[in-house]
Design an enzyme around this catalytic site. Structure first.
Site, mmCIF file in Angstrom:
data_model
loop_
_atom_site.group_PDB
_atom_site.id
_atom_site.type_symbol
_atom_site.label_atom_id
_atom_site.label_comp_id
_atom_site.label_asym_id
_atom_site.label_seq_id
_atom_site.Cartn_x
_atom_site.Cartn_y
_atom_site.Cartn_z
ATOM 1 N N ALA A 88 0.856 -1.197 0.000
ATOM 2 C CA ALA A 88 0.000 0.000 0.000
ATOM 3 C C ALA A 88 0.890 1.244 0.000
ATOM 4 O O ALA A 88 2.060 1.183 0.367
ATOM 5 C CB ALA A 88 -0.931 0.018 1.208
ATOM 6 N N PHE A 89 0.322 2.384 -0.410
ATOM 7 C CA PHE A 89 1.151 3.578 -0.610
ATOM 8 C C PHE A 89 1.788 4.063 0.687
ATOM 9 O O PHE A 89 2.773 4.799 0.659
ATOM 10 C CB PHE A 89 0.331 4.694 -1.275
ATOM 11 C CG PHE A 89 -0.414 5.582 -0.318
ATOM 12 C CD1 PHE A 89 -1.651 5.224 0.175
ATOM 13 C CD2 PHE A 89 0.130 6.791 0.096
ATOM 14 C CE1 PHE A 89 -2.335 6.040 1.061
ATOM 15 C CE2 PHE A 89 -0.547 7.618 0.979
ATOM 16 C CZ PHE A 89 -1.783 7.237 1.463
ATOM 17 N N LYS A 90 1.226 3.655 1.829
ATOM 18 C CA LYS A 90 1.776 4.129 3.106
ATOM 19 C C LYS A 90 3.226 3.701 3.301
ATOM 20 O O LYS A 90 3.968 4.330 4.052
ATOM 21 C CB LYS A 90 0.891 3.685 4.246
ATOM 22 C CG LYS A 90 -0.462 4.392 4.196
ATOM 23 C CD LYS A 90 -1.347 4.083 5.366
ATOM 24 C CE LYS A 90 -2.596 4.945 5.361
ATOM 25 N NZ LYS A 90 -3.575 4.533 4.314
ATOM 26 N N ASP A 91 3.659 2.641 2.602
ATOM 27 C CA ASP A 91 5.061 2.222 2.690
ATOM 28 C C ASP A 91 6.014 3.324 2.228
ATOM 29 O O ASP A 91 7.138 3.419 2.713
ATOM 30 C CB ASP A 91 5.309 0.995 1.792
ATOM 31 C CG ASP A 91 4.709 -0.287 2.378
ATOM 32 O OD1 ASP A 91 4.673 -0.425 3.616
ATOM 33 O OD2 ASP A 91 4.294 -1.146 1.579
ATOM 34 N N LEU A 94 6.401 5.429 5.297
ATOM 35 C CA LEU A 94 6.779 4.752 6.548
ATOM 36 C C LEU A 94 8.103 4.006 6.459
ATOM 37 O O LEU A 94 8.794 3.840 7.460
ATOM 38 C CB LEU A 94 5.640 3.854 7.027
ATOM 39 C CG LEU A 94 4.494 4.692 7.622
ATOM 40 C CD1 LEU A 94 3.208 3.894 7.743
ATOM 41 C CD2 LEU A 94 4.878 5.280 8.973
#
Ligand SMILES: *Cc1c(COP(=O)(O)O)cnc(C)c1O
Length: 443
Positions: A88-91, A94
């Site tokens: 997911a784009f949150k990687d 993060l």
């Protein structure tokens, strides 16, 4: 690292650099090199080689050489932000945050204990960002048995010593309530070096500004267009706010299309100027099932002419009445940079089915909400880039419902079922979570 300011407000840079005269020089840079150029404008206390190293390490975990490739699909382009460890784009933010925190902590000889509450995607991206790191421990609460088995296993199969999964016997709201109560206890927070990685963290936004530039360069080089449009599936207003910052830095963005699911408080705001709380509905794009968008306050700051006092007034009004309003321009538009729309479940499923049939492209339900909304704002002159926020395999059930067959797979997720897991199940009580933290932190 503080996340929220101690007075409860959000942090922003004092000034936003204007980069219009650098665009030509940046146009051929790799993702990592571009990230370095964009981020160093906001970072004054990390040496250039150190920053470049942090960025390289952060994106070495991605499975695509370009990090965030742009692919053409029918009338739009998809900016694929899901090639990181948790799909997911949150990687993108993060992975960087994990490296950044570790670097700061080792320079100042400190430790950090992260406490987080998750309804799915953020928790696993945060865990994968900090797993195995010295000086950092992470405690992630999720509502036990209430997230998808895939999401649960993406977290609980990480067995590093510094990762603690807590299954709370309650709802996501219980998890958030417990987290907020613990963070409000400043002496406890200080004594245990507690920190957070939630989406109001400025460093996350900083890492997200980069891909707007990267995609803009790719598409402008390919098409010769002077401006592009971006469509962004939106929940907490973090991702699209990074696009807003890119525009304020001088990136020629013609339109930011804000797309929501049935939880459409933000879409209603950009249509009417009125920001009014509704109740949260569960949808097939759960990472966007949000009513109070925590980053929206940052937008309002600029909207009020960078007047903190006016902003505080608006936020207090919202806190009391669940409603605030800004004056639209003379032409009735709330903000000429933004367009907004919302897609319901039926429309989203239909779009996933249509893109699979017509273009052989499998979209996840979050990305599909963005594409469905984008289709209403296509232009000959300004190509449309839709942010692809999750790999479809993460939401394979919705995809199966849309397409009629099981077409969304990823080997990482297929392998999860066989892995051993670890998770502490606790009652939905603040004291139980506190006791667990104290026991593990040995204080
Ligand atoms: C978090 C998330 C979103 C929403 O992003 P915001 O920054 O909260 O607006 C959209 N899609 C996916 C897959 C997400 O995980």
């Amino acid at each position: 690292m503080m996340g929220l300011a101690r007075d409860g407000g959000l942090l922003l840079p004092v000034t936003i650099p204007d980069v219009r005269d650098r665009l030509a020089a940046w146009s051929g840079l790799s993702y990592q090199r571009l990230a370095f150029e964009v981020m160093r404008l906001y970072i004054g206390d990390i040496a250039d080689e150190e920053l470049a190293g942090l960025i390289d390490r952060s994106y070495r975990t991605f499975r695509h050489a370009e990090v965030a490739p742009v692919v053409r699909v029918g009338p739009v382009r998809i900016l694929e932000l899901f090639h990181g460890p948790t799909l997911a784009f949150k990687d993108i933010a993060l992975q960087f945050l994990g490296n950044l925190f570790e670097s700061i902590l080792s320079q100042s000889d400190r430790e950090l204990n992260i406490l987080a509450a998750t309804s799915g995607d953020t928790g696993s991206a945060a865990i994968h960002g900090v797993r195995g790191r010295a000086r950092i421990r992470i405690f992630v609460m999720h509502p036990y048995g209430k997230i998808s088995p895939t999401q649960e296993r993406q977290m609980t199969s990480v067995l590093d010593d510094n990762v603690f999964n807590i299954g709370v016997e309650g709802s996501f709201d219980d998890c958030q309530r417990i987290m907020k109560a613990i963070f409000r206890d400043l002496p406890f927070k200080d004594a245990h070096s507690l920190g957070s990685v939630n989406s109001i963290n400025w460093a996350r936004l900083l890492a997200q500004i980069v891909y707007y530039f990267y995609a803009w360069f790719r598409v402008v080089a390919e098409t010769g267009a002077a401006r592009v449009r971006f469509a962004v599936p939106t929940g907490n207003f973090g991702d699209i706010f990074a696009g807003y910052l890119a525009a304020r830095m001088g990136l020629p963005i013609g339109l930011l299309v804000l797309a929501t699911n049935e939880n459409d408080i933000l879409a209603r705001f950009f249509a009417s100027g009125i920001y009014e709380l509704g109740s949260v509905r569960a949808t097939i794009s759960p990472s966007m099932d949000i009513q109070v968008a925590s980053n929206f306050e940052r937008y309002l700051y600029y909207r009020t002419g960078a007047d903190s006092r006016k902003l505080t007034g608006l936020m207090q009004e919202f806190g009391v009445s669940g409603r605030l309003a800004v004056e639209p321009a003379a032409d009735g538009r709330v903000d000429e940079l933004f367009a907004a729309g919302s897609g319901d479940t039926a429309r989203t499923l239909a779009l996933i089915g249509r893109y699979y049939e017509q273009y052989g492209c499998v979209l996840d339900p979050h990305t599909a909400v963005g594409v469905a909304t984008a289709e209403g704002f296509l232009s000959e002159a300004e190509p449309m880039i839709c942010l692809g926020t999750a790999h479809p395999a993460k939401f394979s059930r919705a995809v199966r419902d849309a397409v009629g067959r099981d077409v969304a797979h990823h080997e990482i997720l297929d392998r999860l079922a066989a892995l051993p897991t670890r998770c502490k199940v606790l009652p939905a009580s603040e004291s139980a979570v506190r006791a667990f933290l104290e026991e593990r932190l040995g204080l």
